[in-house]
Motif scaffolding. Structure first.
Motif, short mmCIF file in Angstrom:
data_model
loop_
_atom_site.label_atom_id
_atom_site.label_comp_id
_atom_site.label_asym_id
_atom_site.label_seq_id
_atom_site.Cartn_x
_atom_site.Cartn_y
_atom_site.Cartn_z
N GLY A 179 1.04 -1.25 -0.25
CA GLY A 179 -0.35 0.21 0.10
C GLY A 179 0.93 1.57 -0.07
O GLY A 179 2.08 1.52 -0.19
N LEU B 105 -7.65 16.01 -0.60
CA LEU B 105 -9.39 15.89 -0.91
C LEU B 105 -10.21 16.20 -0.41
O LEU B 105 -11.70 16.59 -0.54
CB LEU B 105 -9.52 14.18 -0.77
CG LEU B 105 -8.53 13.41 -2.28
CD1 LEU B 105 -9.17 11.46 -1.63
CD2 LEU B 105 -9.09 13.38 -3.32
N GLY C 176 -7.99 3.66 -0.06
CA GLY C 176 -7.50 4.97 0.52
C GLY C 176 -7.36 4.85 1.84
O GLY C 176 -7.44 4.29 2.56
N GLU C 177 -7.61 6.77 1.97
CA GLU C 177 -8.14 6.65 3.78
C GLU C 177 -9.60 7.23 3.51
O GLU C 177 -9.93 7.19 3.68
CB GLU C 177 -7.14 7.69 4.49
CG GLU C 177 -6.72 9.10 3.27
CD GLU C 177 -6.49 8.98 1.54
OE1 GLU C 177 -6.96 9.10 0.85
OE2 GLU C 177 -5.28 8.57 1.96
C1 LIG Z 1 -3.81 5.65 -6.05
S1 LIG Z 1 -4.56 5.44 -4.30
C2 LIG Z 1 -6.46 5.69 -4.87
C3 LIG Z 1 -6.41 5.72 -3.55
C4 LIG Z 1 -8.38 6.60 -3.45
N1 LIG Z 1 -9.06 5.29 -4.06
C5 LIG Z 1 -8.46 7.26 -4.07
O1 LIG Z 1 -8.85 7.83 -4.88
O2 LIG Z 1 -8.57 7.74 -3.31
C6 LIG Z 1 -4.23 3.74 -4.89
C7 LIG Z 1 -4.67 2.97 -3.38
O3 LIG Z 1 -4.24 1.57 -3.89
C8 LIG Z 1 -3.88 1.38 -2.77
N2 LIG Z 1 -3.78 -0.97 -2.56
C9 LIG Z 1 -2.21 -0.72 -3.86
N3 LIG Z 1 -2.25 -2.21 -4.02
C10 LIG Z 1 -2.72 -2.64 -3.65
C11 LIG Z 1 -3.51 -4.22 -2.83
N4 LIG Z 1 -2.96 -5.07 -4.02
N5 LIG Z 1 -4.39 -4.41 -1.74
C12 LIG Z 1 -5.11 -3.59 -0.78
N6 LIG Z 1 -4.43 -1.99 -1.53
C13 LIG Z 1 -3.33 -1.80 -2.55
C14 LIG Z 1 -2.53 1.72 -2.32
O4 LIG Z 1 -2.22 1.48 -0.78
C15 LIG Z 1 -3.32 3.18 -2.25
O5 LIG Z 1 -3.96 3.63 -0.71
#
Ligand SMILES: C[S@@+](CC[C@H](N)C(=O)[O-])C[C@H]1O[C@@H](n2cnc3c(N)ncnc32)[C@H](O)[C@@H]1O
Length: 287
Positions: A56, A69, A103-104
């Motif tokens: 993550g 955001l 994410g958060e």
């Molecule tokens: C660019 S962020 C987008 C967060 C949220 N969807 C937003 O738009 O605010 C991508 C998110 O995917 C999570 N992520 C990446 N690979 C992952 C996995 N294999 N399992 C769970 N979460 C994952 C990251 O920790 C990150 O919080």
């Protein structure tokens, strides 16, 4: 409305979870137990996996994303995602959705609120590998009174959710877990993919790279058919260095742009930048 424990499954043995006071425990033979943190999130990352610690986004990225955001700059993103998902599955009295890579939890909570405001009762699960993200999501859900939204630290490529348990799966600027989405979606459900458009954040990329490449679209997962597509495009006027830095730090450019570009960007006092976001709603192929 569906209860959270009817949707979640044990990440170790796949058995359904039951809730007892401050824990979820699995109904399998081994009765694996998962404590619910004080903030309200539950850690369903399989214990002992080497990559859990680094899975993550890191705390800097999560913090910047929250700061940006909460300025409301991307509110149209969650509104459009919620509306398009709803349009494709049709009006239902109650829905269950998963936000894979939440994410958060900013968009997760806004999507849940969007459905509730339409009078549709809604159970939501936000899943992210970053525990601090799941924790922030749980706190936000609590502040907003969203007691049917559960945040989970988990791996989206091994979603701790039951087969055919979700009406909608959202993937918002995150890796797309196609196979897992196909497994947890009900037959008449839909996967909503939100991804950066070809000229997303164009002016920021020009400052960072001089002559950036037009982005290629993301690869849609196999086993689905496109039901609906839309592109959202608007300009935002970032008023100060702090907001510019927050947006920059939440993008992948933060890790890979040239140093001169970064210095040039972070010296700007304001920046007008194009937001271009693609929305693709996918439904399961008929077998
Ligand atoms: C660019 S962020 C987008 C967060 C949220 N969807 C937003 O738009 O605010 C991508 C998110 O995917 C999570 N992520 C990446 N690979 C992952 C996995 N294999 N399992 C769970 N979460 C994952 C990251 O920790 C990150 O919080």
């Amino acid at each position: 409305m569906t209860d959270i424990h009817e949707i979640l499954i044990c990440p170790l043995c796949g058995a359904p979870l039951a809730r007892q006071e401050g824990s979820f425990f699995c109904t399998g033979v081994r009765r694996h137990c998962y404590d619910i943190a004080a903030s309200g999130y539950v850690n369903l990352l399989p214990p002992g996996k080497k990559n859990n610690a680094r899975a993550g986004d890191d705390k800097d990225m999560l913090r910047s994303r929250s700061r940006f955001l909460f300025g409301g700059w991307y509110d149209a993103v969650s509104d459009t995602a919620a509306r398009m998902g709803c349009q494709v599955i049709g009006n239902r009295n109650a829905i269950t959705f998963a936000d894979a890579g939440s994410g958060e939890g900013y968009h997760t909570c806004r999507i849940a609120q969007w459905f509730q405001e339409k009078g549709i009762s809604c159970t939501g699960v936000g899943i992210d590998a970053a525990k601090s993200g799941a924790q922030a999501g749980a706190k936000l859900a609590r502040v907003r009174g969203l007691d049917t939204v559960q945040f989970v630290a988990g791996n989206i490529f091994a979603l701790p959710m039951a087969d055919e348990s979700a009406d909608l799966v959202y993937s918002i600027f995150a890796p797309i877990p196609g196979e897992q989405a196909a497994r947890i979606l009900k037959k008449d459900g839909a996967l909503v993919v939100v991804s950066a458009g070809r000229e997303h954040l164009w002016e920021m990329r020009c400052t960072l790279y001089g002559q950036p490449r037009i982005s290629e679209g993301v690869q849609m997962p196999a086993g689905f058919t496109v039901a609906e597509r839309e592109t959202l495009s608007y300009e935002i006027n970032l008023p100060d260095q702090e907001t510019i830095a927050a947006l920059f730090t939440m993008t992948p450019f933060y890790y890979r742009c040239p140093r001169e570009g970064r210095e040039k960007l972070l010296a700007l006092d304001k920046l007008t930048v194009k937001v271009e976001v693609d929305f693709t709603v996918l439904v399961l192929d008929e077998a």
